[in-house]
Design a protein around this motif. Structure first.
Motif, PDB file in Angstrom:
ATOM      1  N   ASP A   1       1.399  -0.916   0.532  1.00  0.00           N
ATOM      2  CA  ASP A   1      -0.068   0.184  -0.328  1.00  0.00           C
ATOM      3  C   ASP A   1       1.056   1.821   0.665  1.00  0.00           C
ATOM      4  N   ALA A   2       0.411   2.330  -0.245  1.00  0.00           N
ATOM      5  CA  ALA A   2       1.206   3.666  -0.646  1.00  0.00           C
ATOM      6  C   ALA A   2       1.554   4.051   1.044  1.00  0.00           C
ATOM      7  N   THR A   3       1.009   4.565   1.639  1.00  0.00           N
ATOM      8  CA  THR A   3       0.841   4.455   2.793  1.00  0.00           C
ATOM      9  C   THR A   3       3.007   3.697   3.518  1.00  0.00           C
ATOM     10  N   SER A   4       2.820   2.241   3.280  1.00  0.00           N
ATOM     11  CA  SER A   4       3.619   1.365   3.277  1.00  0.00           C
ATOM     12  C   SER A   4       5.116   1.892   2.745  1.00  0.00           C
ATOM     13  N   MET A   5       4.971   1.785   1.720  1.00  0.00           N
ATOM     14  CA  MET A   5       6.160   2.079   1.106  1.00  0.00           C
ATOM     15  C   MET A   5       6.798   3.214   1.273  1.00  0.00           C
ATOM     16  N   MET A   6       5.943   4.461   1.289  1.00  0.00           N
ATOM     17  CA  MET A   6       6.960   5.190   1.879  1.00  0.00           C
ATOM     18  C   MET A   6       7.661   4.873   2.952  1.00  0.00           C
ATOM     19  N   TYR A   7       7.894   3.664   3.681  1.00  0.00           N
ATOM     20  CA  TYR A   7       8.612   3.125   5.181  1.00  0.00           C
ATOM     21  C   TYR A   7       9.288   2.572   4.334  1.00  0.00           C
ATOM     22  N   LEU A   8       9.214   1.722   3.252  1.00  0.00           N
ATOM     23  CA  LEU A   8      10.336   0.179   3.289  1.00  0.00           C
ATOM     24  C   LEU A   8      10.709   0.543   1.934  1.00  0.00           C
ATOM     25  N   SER A   9      11.417   2.217   1.343  1.00  0.00           N
ATOM     26  CA  SER A   9      11.957   2.390   0.693  1.00  0.00           C
ATOM     27  C   SER A   9      13.321   2.091   0.396  1.00  0.00           C
ATOM     28  N   GLY A  10      13.669   1.438  -0.650  1.00  0.00           N
ATOM     29  CA  GLY A  10      14.949   0.951  -0.361  1.00  0.00           C
ATOM     30  C   GLY A  10      15.356  -0.006   0.673  1.00  0.00           C
ATOM     31  N   CYS A  11      14.417  -0.359   1.505  1.00  0.00           N
ATOM     32  CA  CYS A  11      14.120  -1.878   2.267  1.00  0.00           C
ATOM     33  C   CYS A  11      15.036  -3.000   0.957  1.00  0.00           C
ATOM     34  N   VAL A  12      15.634  -4.566   1.922  1.00  0.00           N
ATOM     35  CA  VAL A  12      15.772  -5.168   1.474  1.00  0.00           C
ATOM     36  C   VAL A  12      14.815  -6.350   2.124  1.00  0.00           C
ATOM     37  N   VAL A  13      14.540  -7.472   2.239  1.00  0.00           N
ATOM     38  CA  VAL A  13      13.913  -8.554   2.233  1.00  0.00           C
ATOM     39  C   VAL A  13      14.341  -9.571   2.332  1.00  0.00           C
ATOM     40  N   ASP A  14      14.755 -10.728   3.169  1.00  0.00           N
ATOM     41  CA  ASP A  14      15.851 -11.661   2.798  1.00  0.00           C
ATOM     42  C   ASP A  14      15.097 -12.244   3.935  1.00  0.00           C
ATOM     43  N   TYR A  15      15.040 -14.403   3.421  1.00  0.00           N
ATOM     44  CA  TYR A  15      15.146 -15.030   4.626  1.00  0.00           C
ATOM     45  C   TYR A  15      16.208 -15.613   4.877  1.00  0.00           C
ATOM     46  N   VAL A  16      16.658 -15.855   7.115  1.00  0.00           N
ATOM     47  CA  VAL A  16      17.701 -16.454   6.808  1.00  0.00           C
ATOM     48  C   VAL A  16      17.134 -17.777   7.891  1.00  0.00           C
ATOM     49  N   GLU A  17      18.341 -19.026   7.760  1.00  0.00           N
ATOM     50  CA  GLU A  17      18.479 -19.843   8.349  1.00  0.00           C
ATOM     51  C   GLU A  17      19.097 -19.856   9.362  1.00  0.00           C
ATOM     52  N   THR A  18      19.432 -19.895  10.582  1.00  0.00           N
ATOM     53  CA  THR A  18      20.389 -19.689  11.915  1.00  0.00           C
ATOM     54  C   THR A  18      20.303 -21.205  12.757  1.00  0.00           C
ATOM     55  N   LEU A  19      20.983 -21.780  12.755  1.00  0.00           N
ATOM     56  CA  LEU A  19      21.399 -22.724  14.352  1.00  0.00           C
ATOM     57  C   LEU A  19      19.650 -22.807  15.037  1.00  0.00           C
ATOM     58  N   GLU A  20      19.922 -21.070  15.276  1.00  0.00           N
ATOM     59  CA  GLU A  20      18.171 -20.190  16.823  1.00  0.00           C
ATOM     60  C   GLU A  20      17.279 -19.935  15.782  1.00  0.00           C
ATOM     61  N   ALA A  21      17.384 -20.108  14.812  1.00  0.00           N
ATOM     62  CA  ALA A  21      15.470 -19.528  14.540  1.00  0.00           C
ATOM     63  C   ALA A  21      16.240 -19.253  12.817  1.00  0.00           C
ATOM     64  N   ALA A  22      14.773 -19.355  11.773  1.00  0.00           N
ATOM     65  CA  ALA A  22      14.796 -18.843  11.250  1.00  0.00           C
ATOM     66  C   ALA A  22      13.917 -18.104  10.524  1.00  0.00           C
ATOM     67  N   GLY A  23      13.735 -16.920   9.731  1.00  0.00           N
ATOM     68  CA  GLY A  23      12.576 -15.807   9.454  1.00  0.00           C
ATOM     69  C   GLY A  23      12.713 -14.995   8.347  1.00  0.00           C
ATOM     70  N   PHE A  24      11.874 -14.389   8.057  1.00  0.00           N
ATOM     71  CA  PHE A  24      12.191 -13.356   6.929  1.00  0.00           C
ATOM     72  C   PHE A  24      12.894 -12.352   7.638  1.00  0.00           C
ATOM     73  N   LYS A  25      13.886 -11.648   6.917  1.00  0.00           N
ATOM     74  CA  LYS A  25      14.852 -10.196   7.204  1.00  0.00           C
ATOM     75  C   LYS A  25      15.008  -9.179   6.604  1.00  0.00           C
ATOM     76  N   PHE A  26      14.283  -7.631   7.617  1.00  0.00           N
ATOM     77  CA  PHE A  26      14.178  -6.540   6.174  1.00  0.00           C
ATOM     78  C   PHE A  26      15.100  -6.246   6.970  1.00  0.00           C
ATOM     79  N   GLU A  27      15.849  -5.808   6.426  1.00  0.00           N
ATOM     80  CA  GLU A  27      17.129  -4.448   5.797  1.00  0.00           C
ATOM     81  C   GLU A  27      16.436  -3.520   5.680  1.00  0.00           C
ATOM     82  N   ASN A  28      16.144  -2.372   6.475  1.00  0.00           N
ATOM     83  CA  ASN A  28      15.520  -0.959   6.148  1.00  0.00           C
ATOM     84  C   ASN A  28      16.121  -0.056   5.814  1.00  0.00           C
TER      85      ASN A  28
END
Length: 122
Positions: free
Chosen positions: A80-107
C-alpha cells in the motif's frame, strides 16, 4: 576575490522494496501449501510494538486500488502507498540459523529497533 562553492550533492532516489532470491523461493514454497493458491504476497508496515512500527506479511488474492504491485521472478508483491514510504530501499531476505529462521528486513530508513527486533522507528 571569488569564493568557491561546493556543487550540490546529487541524491540518488531510494529503490523500491527488494526481495532476495532466497526470500522469493521461500514465499513460493509457503504459497504452494495454501488452498486456494493466493495471487501474491502483501508486505506492509503497521503501527505497534514498543518502537512504533512493525512489518506485516500476508497472502492476498488481488491488489487493492491504491497498491503498488512489484514483481520478483513473477511473484507479485502488493504494497500500500503508506507502507511504501517506510519500505523504500528495504531488502527482504530469508535467513536460517541454528537459533531461528525467518524473513529479515534490512531497511535503511530505520533509526532504531526494539530489544527483541520485532518493531522499529523511523
Amino acid at each position: 576575490m571569488a569564493t568557491a562553492t561546493a556543487a550540490p550533492e546529487t541524491v540518488k532516489p531510494a529503490t523500491p522494496l527488494t526481495l532476495t532470491d532466497k526470500a522469493v523461493e521461500k514465499v513460493r514454497e509457503i504459497m504452494a501449501t495454501q488452498d486456494p493458491l493466493p495471487s501474491g504476497l502483501r508486505i506492509g508496515v503497521v503501527g505497534g510494538g514498543c518502537s512504533g512500527f512493525q512489518y506485516s506479511m500476508s497472502f492476498e488474492n488481488q491488489a487493492g486500488m491504491m497498491d503498488k504491485v512489484l514483481s520478483f521472478d513473477n511473484l507479485k508483491v502488493y504494497v500500500d502507498a503508506t507502507s511504501m514510504m517506510y519500505l523504500s530501499g528495504c531488502v527482504v531476505d530469508y535467513v536460517e540459523t541454528l537459533e531461528a529462521a525467518g524473513f529479515k528486513f534490512e531497511n535503511p530508513s530505520v533509526k532504531s529497533t526494539c530489544g527483541c527486533g520485532s518493531s522499529f522507528s523511523v
